[in-house]
Design a protein around this motif. Structure first.
Motif, mmCIF file in Angstrom:
data_model
loop_
_atom_site.group_PDB
_atom_site.id
_atom_site.type_symbol
_atom_site.label_atom_id
_atom_site.label_comp_id
_atom_site.label_asym_id
_atom_site.label_seq_id
_atom_site.Cartn_x
_atom_site.Cartn_y
_atom_site.Cartn_z
ATOM 1 N N THR A 248 -54.748 31.426 -51.958
ATOM 2 C CA THR A 248 -53.607 32.276 -51.556
ATOM 3 C C THR A 248 -53.988 33.716 -51.184
ATOM 4 O OG1 THR A 248 -53.009 32.737 -53.987
ATOM 5 C CG2 THR A 248 -52.174 30.894 -53.130
ATOM 6 N N ILE A 249 -55.079 34.163 -51.842
ATOM 7 C CA ILE A 249 -55.308 35.643 -51.713
ATOM 8 C C ILE A 249 -55.950 35.794 -50.233
ATOM 9 C CG2 ILE A 249 -56.752 37.592 -52.066
ATOM 10 C CD1 ILE A 249 -54.472 36.983 -53.928
ATOM 11 N N LEU A 250 -56.611 34.756 -49.614
ATOM 12 C CA LEU A 250 -57.400 34.615 -48.383
ATOM 13 C C LEU A 250 -56.377 34.356 -47.345
ATOM 14 C CD1 LEU A 250 -60.368 32.595 -49.110
ATOM 15 C CD2 LEU A 250 -60.330 35.136 -48.576
ATOM 16 N N ASP A 251 -55.131 33.721 -47.790
ATOM 17 C CA ASP A 251 -54.087 33.367 -47.055
ATOM 18 C C ASP A 251 -53.114 34.866 -46.727
ATOM 19 O OD1 ASP A 251 -54.729 30.874 -46.679
ATOM 20 O OD2 ASP A 251 -52.866 30.149 -48.105
ATOM 21 N N ARG A 252 -53.340 35.907 -47.638
ATOM 22 C CA ARG A 252 -52.595 37.026 -47.652
ATOM 23 C C ARG A 252 -53.395 37.937 -46.688
ATOM 24 N NH1 ARG A 252 -50.580 37.354 -53.616
ATOM 25 N NH2 ARG A 252 -49.805 35.459 -53.374
ATOM 26 N N ILE A 253 -54.655 38.034 -46.654
ATOM 27 C CA ILE A 253 -55.443 39.106 -46.243
ATOM 28 C C ILE A 253 -55.816 38.627 -44.673
ATOM 29 C CG2 ILE A 253 -55.627 40.621 -48.252
ATOM 30 C CD1 ILE A 253 -58.783 39.192 -48.312
ATOM 31 N N ALA A 254 -56.508 37.323 -44.698
ATOM 32 C CA ALA A 254 -56.939 36.903 -43.348
ATOM 33 C C ALA A 254 -55.913 35.672 -43.062
ATOM 34 C CB ALA A 254 -58.493 36.668 -43.749
ATOM 35 N N PRO A 255 -54.916 35.830 -42.940
ATOM 36 C CA PRO A 255 -54.009 34.528 -42.476
ATOM 37 C C PRO A 255 -54.269 34.125 -41.250
ATOM 38 C CG PRO A 255 -52.657 36.572 -42.108
ATOM 39 C CD PRO A 255 -54.160 37.213 -42.573
ATOM 40 N N ALA A 256 -54.145 32.572 -41.183
ATOM 41 C CA ALA A 256 -54.541 31.910 -39.938
ATOM 42 C C ALA A 256 -53.063 32.042 -39.076
ATOM 43 C CB ALA A 256 -54.547 30.386 -40.317
ATOM 44 N N TYR A 257 -52.052 32.250 -39.753
ATOM 45 C CA TYR A 257 -50.686 32.511 -38.822
ATOM 46 C C TYR A 257 -50.302 33.767 -39.434
ATOM 47 C CZ TYR A 257 -51.723 27.679 -37.864
ATOM 48 O OH TYR A 257 -52.316 26.477 -37.336
ATOM 49 N N CYS A 259 -47.135 34.371 -40.459
ATOM 50 C CA CYS A 259 -46.194 34.004 -41.577
ATOM 51 C C CYS A 259 -47.069 33.191 -42.398
ATOM 52 C CB CYS A 259 -44.912 33.610 -41.218
ATOM 53 S SG CYS A 259 -44.322 34.461 -40.007
ATOM 54 N N SER A 260 -46.851 33.117 -43.788
ATOM 55 C CA SER A 260 -47.444 32.212 -44.823
ATOM 56 C C SER A 260 -46.604 31.997 -46.046
ATOM 57 C CB SER A 260 -48.905 32.428 -45.148
ATOM 58 O OG SER A 260 -49.057 33.401 -45.780
ATOM 59 N N LEU A 261 -46.751 31.042 -46.650
ATOM 60 C CA LEU A 261 -45.978 30.866 -47.989
ATOM 61 C C LEU A 261 -46.522 31.815 -48.799
ATOM 62 C CD1 LEU A 261 -43.882 29.210 -49.379
ATOM 63 C CD2 LEU A 261 -45.647 27.606 -50.290
ATOM 64 N N SER A 262 -47.643 32.067 -48.834
ATOM 65 C CA SER A 262 -48.471 33.092 -49.760
ATOM 66 C C SER A 262 -47.901 34.571 -49.497
ATOM 67 C CB SER A 262 -49.849 33.235 -49.761
ATOM 68 O OG SER A 262 -50.369 33.996 -50.406
ATOM 69 N N MET A 263 -47.696 34.794 -48.511
ATOM 70 C CA MET A 263 -47.199 36.328 -47.977
ATOM 71 C C MET A 263 -45.727 36.370 -48.449
ATOM 72 S SD MET A 263 -48.672 37.333 -44.228
ATOM 73 C CE MET A 263 -50.370 37.448 -43.788
ATOM 74 N N ALA A 264 -45.150 35.174 -48.016
ATOM 75 C CA ALA A 264 -43.558 35.043 -48.684
ATOM 76 C C ALA A 264 -43.643 35.486 -50.116
ATOM 77 C CB ALA A 264 -43.047 34.126 -47.951
ATOM 78 N N CYS A 265 -44.209 34.843 -50.607
ATOM 79 C CA CYS A 265 -44.341 34.818 -52.415
ATOM 80 C C CYS A 265 -44.663 36.260 -52.840
ATOM 81 C CB CYS A 265 -45.463 33.888 -52.770
ATOM 82 S SG CYS A 265 -44.782 32.292 -53.554
ATOM 83 N N ALA A 266 -45.656 36.921 -52.162
ATOM 84 C CA ALA A 266 -46.057 38.280 -52.488
ATOM 85 C C ALA A 266 -44.937 39.203 -52.361
ATOM 86 C CB ALA A 266 -47.268 38.752 -51.854
ATOM 87 N N ARG A 267 -44.203 38.891 -50.893
ATOM 88 C CA ARG A 267 -43.079 39.825 -50.690
ATOM 89 C C ARG A 267 -42.026 39.916 -51.700
ATOM 90 N NH1 ARG A 267 -42.938 42.415 -46.159
ATOM 91 N NH2 ARG A 267 -45.062 42.351 -46.608
#
Ligand SMILES: [Zn+2]
Length: 303
Positions: A248-257, A259-267
């Motif tokens: 989930t951390i990698l999805d936030r700092i090096a996202p493939a797209y 927008c991601s669920l992980s970013m939405a969660c953090a927000r």
């Protein structure tokens, strides 16, 4: 990617990106992806902003495996502003720790040192060597003066998180000056180095606060809400929570797209911090914001 999903990605990217870029009048400004930690504890007592030592080791290990190099605030700002060209071949990440929890020294610092990672720590200057009394969460010990000196001597950066962890947007000019100026001076006296980085308590900031901070000598700050409204010098960071995994951390700092669920969660989680002062039912704080005096709330326990 279909035309519709591409359009959605473009429209939503200012809300989620943070780590990759910010849209200013249609122009994307590159920024360094940043992470915001609080406590790293063997016993996180179900505090969502605290992560376990094993989780921290796993996240730091994943960053190393993916060849990330770490930056302090001083190093990140020139790259973010374009003064130094960003090397796209290098994966860079900004590691920040709010509140100056003593658990940083005991549990996070050894992991960082073993991996040769550098971080920026933001102590609450009025609580050095004391237990917290401002948080809705259980009281916790803050770093002591010798610990801050050692962290700084090892090459990690020390920034300010205010004097009493007050929501700076509620303060009048004189109290705001005390929170920003006195905390800076206290930390500079301890480290013998200029303190130029600021992390806003509760993530609350506005243009007035940031302009005064710059007048007092700050040149950079972290924000973990309102990423799309960042001003020059302010670097968006993503909160790290107890439920996070290396992925989930990698999805936030090096996202493939974008927008991601992980970013939405953090927000979404970042907005809970804004509610902390309300939870305390501190009426003088909420009802008379301009007359609130700075000062540490009693009782304060020393280590
Ligand atoms: Zn804080």
């Amino acid at each position: 990617m279909t035309t519709l999903s591409a359009l959605c990605a473009v429209l939503l990217s200012p809300f989620f990106l943070g780590g990759a870029g910010i849209v200013f009048f249609g122009r994307v400004i590159r920024t360094i992806p940043g992470l915001l930690f609080h406590s790293v504890s063997p016993n996180n007592r179900l505090v969502l902003s605290s992560i376990s030592v094993s989780s921290f080791r796993a996240i730091a290990g994943a960053l190393e495996t993916k060849n990330f190099t770490t930056l302090t605030m001083k190093e990140a700002v020139p790259i973010g502003t374009g003064t130094i060209p960003a090397d796209s071949r290098k994966q860079r990440v900004l590691l920040t720790f709010d509140d100056g929890c003593r658990s940083f020294f005991s549990h996070a610092l050894p992991v960082l040192e073993a991996l040769k990672f550098k971080a920026t720590v933001f102590p609450v200057a009025g609580y050095i060597g004391r237990y917290s009394s401002w948080d809705v969460m259980p009281s916790f010990p803050h770093l002591t003066k010798p610990e801050i000196m050692e962290i700084s001597a090892l090459g990690h950066e020390i920034g300010s998180h205010g004097l009493t962890h007050a929501d700076l947007t509620y303060l009048g000019p004189s109290d705001l000056k005390v929170e920003l100026g006195d905390s800076k001076k206290i930390l500079e006296d301890i480290t013998g180095k200029k303190v130029t980085a600021l992390s806003f308590p509760f993530g609350s900031w506005n243009t007035r606060v940031w302009e005064l901070a710059q007048e007092l000598g700050y040149c950079c700050g972290t924000i973990y809400r309102k990423h799309g409204h960042a001003l020059p010098g302010l670097i968006p960071v993503h909160g790290v929570y107890g439920f996070d995994t290396p992925q989930t951390i990698l999805d936030r700092i090096a996202p493939a797209y974008p927008c991601s669920l992980s970013m939405a969660c953090a927000r979404i989680m970042s907005h809970f911090a804004k509610g902390a002062p309300l939870w305390k039912f501190d009426t003088s704080y909420l009802l008379r914001p301009d007359t609130k005096r700075c000062g540490i709330k009693n009782p304060v326990r020393f280590l």
